[in-house]
Design a protein around this motif. Structure first.
Motif, PDB file in Angstrom:
ATOM      1  N   ASP A 154       8.746   5.080  -5.754  1.00 47.52           N
ATOM      2  CA  ASP A 154       9.137   5.123  -4.351  1.00 47.52           C
ATOM      3  C   ASP A 154       7.972   4.621  -3.503  1.00 47.52           C
ATOM      4  OD1 ASP A 154      10.391   5.583  -1.975  1.00 47.52           O
ATOM      5  OD2 ASP A 154      10.417   7.764  -2.143  1.00 47.52           O
ATOM      6  N   TRP A 155       7.721   3.306  -3.559  1.00 51.67           N
ATOM      7  CA  TRP A 155       6.555   2.757  -2.886  1.00 51.67           C
ATOM      8  C   TRP A 155       6.647   2.892  -1.373  1.00 51.67           C
ATOM      9  CZ3 TRP A 155       6.818  -0.972   0.726  1.00 51.67           C
ATOM     10  CH2 TRP A 155       7.945  -1.794   0.740  1.00 51.67           C
ATOM     11  N   LYS A 156       7.844   2.881  -0.800  1.00 46.94           N
ATOM     12  CA  LYS A 156       7.960   2.996   0.663  1.00 46.94           C
ATOM     13  C   LYS A 156       7.440   4.355   1.149  1.00 46.94           C
ATOM     14  CE  LYS A 156      11.167  -0.287   2.434  1.00 46.94           C
ATOM     15  NZ  LYS A 156      12.194  -0.559   3.403  1.00 46.94           N
ATOM     16  N   LYS A 157       7.769   5.390   0.412  1.00 45.59           N
ATOM     17  CA  LYS A 157       7.284   6.730   0.777  1.00 45.59           C
ATOM     18  C   LYS A 157       5.754   6.752   0.714  1.00 45.59           C
ATOM     19  CE  LYS A 157       7.584  11.551  -0.656  1.00 45.59           C
ATOM     20  NZ  LYS A 157       8.102  12.481  -1.657  1.00 45.59           N
ATOM     21  N   TYR A 158       5.197   6.174  -0.335  1.00 47.10           N
ATOM     22  CA  TYR A 158       3.745   6.095  -0.503  1.00 47.10           C
ATOM     23  C   TYR A 158       3.134   5.273   0.627  1.00 47.10           C
ATOM     24  CZ  TYR A 158      -0.760   5.193  -2.775  1.00 47.10           C
ATOM     25  OH  TYR A 158      -2.088   5.090  -3.063  1.00 47.10           O
ATOM     26  N   PHE A 159       3.772   4.152   0.979  1.00 44.61           N
ATOM     27  CA  PHE A 159       3.310   3.288   2.060  1.00 44.61           C
ATOM     28  C   PHE A 159       3.229   4.065   3.378  1.00 44.61           C
ATOM     29  CE2 PHE A 159       3.765   0.284   5.477  1.00 44.61           C
ATOM     30  CZ  PHE A 159       3.038  -0.818   5.071  1.00 44.61           C
ATOM     31  N   VAL A 160       4.312   4.747   3.717  1.00 44.58           N
ATOM     32  CA  VAL A 160       4.369   5.515   4.965  1.00 44.58           C
ATOM     33  C   VAL A 160       3.304   6.610   4.965  1.00 44.58           C
ATOM     34  CG1 VAL A 160       5.803   7.113   6.302  1.00 44.58           C
ATOM     35  CG2 VAL A 160       6.786   4.982   5.435  1.00 44.58           C
ATOM     36  N   ASN A 185       7.413  -4.273  -8.593  1.00 47.02           N
ATOM     37  CA  ASN A 185       6.439  -3.221  -8.898  1.00 47.02           C
ATOM     38  C   ASN A 185       5.218  -3.370  -8.004  1.00 47.02           C
ATOM     39  OD1 ASN A 185       8.003  -2.180 -11.000  1.00 47.02           O
ATOM     40  ND2 ASN A 185       7.212  -3.725 -12.396  1.00 47.02           N
ATOM     41  N   VAL A 186       5.247  -2.730  -6.865  1.00 44.32           N
ATOM     42  CA  VAL A 186       4.136  -2.785  -5.932  1.00 44.32           C
ATOM     43  C   VAL A 186       3.048  -1.827  -6.424  1.00 44.32           C
ATOM     44  CG1 VAL A 186       3.421  -2.403  -3.560  1.00 44.32           C
ATOM     45  CG2 VAL A 186       5.680  -3.298  -4.032  1.00 44.32           C
ATOM     46  N   LEU A 187       1.841  -2.349  -6.550  1.00 45.06           N
ATOM     47  CA  LEU A 187       0.728  -1.532  -7.018  1.00 45.06           C
ATOM     48  C   LEU A 187       0.121  -0.734  -5.867  1.00 45.06           C
ATOM     49  CD1 LEU A 187      -1.032  -4.173  -9.286  1.00 45.06           C
ATOM     50  CD2 LEU A 187       0.485  -2.329  -9.999  1.00 45.06           C
ATOM     51  N   PRO A 188      -0.317   0.487  -6.142  1.00 45.73           N
ATOM     52  CA  PRO A 188      -0.932   1.309  -5.083  1.00 45.73           C
ATOM     53  C   PRO A 188      -2.115   0.611  -4.413  1.00 45.73           C
ATOM     54  CG  PRO A 188      -0.499   2.649  -7.014  1.00 45.73           C
ATOM     55  CD  PRO A 188      -0.199   1.233  -7.394  1.00 45.73           C
ATOM     56  N   ARG A 189      -2.939  -0.091  -5.190  1.00 43.92           N
ATOM     57  CA  ARG A 189      -4.124  -0.730  -4.590  1.00 43.92           C
ATOM     58  C   ARG A 189      -3.732  -1.849  -3.624  1.00 43.92           C
ATOM     59  NH1 ARG A 189      -4.820  -2.375 -10.046  1.00 43.92           N
ATOM     60  NH2 ARG A 189      -4.254  -4.547 -10.314  1.00 43.92           N
ATOM     61  N   VAL A 190      -2.569  -2.489  -3.833  1.00 45.21           N
ATOM     62  CA  VAL A 190      -2.102  -3.520  -2.904  1.00 45.21           C
ATOM     63  C   VAL A 190      -1.734  -2.871  -1.575  1.00 45.21           C
ATOM     64  CG1 VAL A 190      -0.252  -5.195  -2.470  1.00 45.21           C
ATOM     65  CG2 VAL A 190      -1.321  -5.072  -4.725  1.00 45.21           C
TER      66      VAL A 190
END
Length: 181
Positions: free
Chosen positions: A48-54, A87-92
């Motif tokens: 859930d990269w969007k949640k992490y992004f926010v 697959n969006v990486l956290p470091r990106v």
């Protein structure tokens, strides 16, 4: 030597780069001769990269300025449309948000976050076209090829003023003056 019997050394390396360094199959030979055991570590995946992004965007902006829900939504949507992959990486994400926060601090709060995000995302994927610099493409408004993004975020005088202010790192008012030249 008996004191080193239980010592294990982990050496991180990129197999593809080792292959390139040694050329033709010699890279694999080097790895196999040098290391007794080679472990492969799977890349991190954000389900859930969007949640992490926010979460990271809010964390970065919690110091002195508040970011509106609309800014968060616009920024994450732009990231999704212009940059996100399967697959969006956290470091990106962290790198992008660090760049975004830095530019927001440098430029001040009169330029909306969505325009700074748009500039950064376009810059990260920019290519010189026809000998024109990225800045020239921005000032002419043709740096975004995606029709939806152009319609949503660039089809206004305010957006062009913001992009000009970002390129020249001036206030929003001066960005409008530069456009008139």
């Amino acid at each position: 030597e008996s004191c080193l019997a239980n010592v294990h050394i982990i050496v991180p390396f990129d197999r593809a780069r080792v292959r390139v360094s040694f050329g033709d199959g010699d890279g694999d030979d080097y790895i196999n001769k040098t290391f007794d055991v080679v472990y492969r570590v799977a890349p991190p995946i954000l389900k859930d990269w969007k949640k992490y992004f926010v979460e990271k965007l809010r964390e970065a902006s919690s110091d002195e300025r508040n970011i509106s829900e609309k800014d968060v939504e616009d920024t994450s949507d732009m990231f999704d449309l212009l940059y996100a992959r399967a697959n969006v990486l956290p470091r990106v994400i962290i790198g992008f948000i660090n760049d975004l926060s830095t530019m927001h601090n440098v430029l001040g709060t009169d330029i909306p976050l969505k325009h700074i995000a748009l500039y950064l995302l376009a810059w990260r994927s920019s290519k010189t076209e026809g000998g024109r610099s990225f800045e020239d493409q921005i000032l002419n408004g043709d740096f975004i090829k995606d029709t939806y993004v152009r319609t949503m975020y660039l089809d206004s005088q305010e957006a062009q003023r913001c992009m000009t202010a970002i390129v020249y790192q001036v206030s929003l008012e001066k960005g409008g003056d530069i456009l008139l030249l």
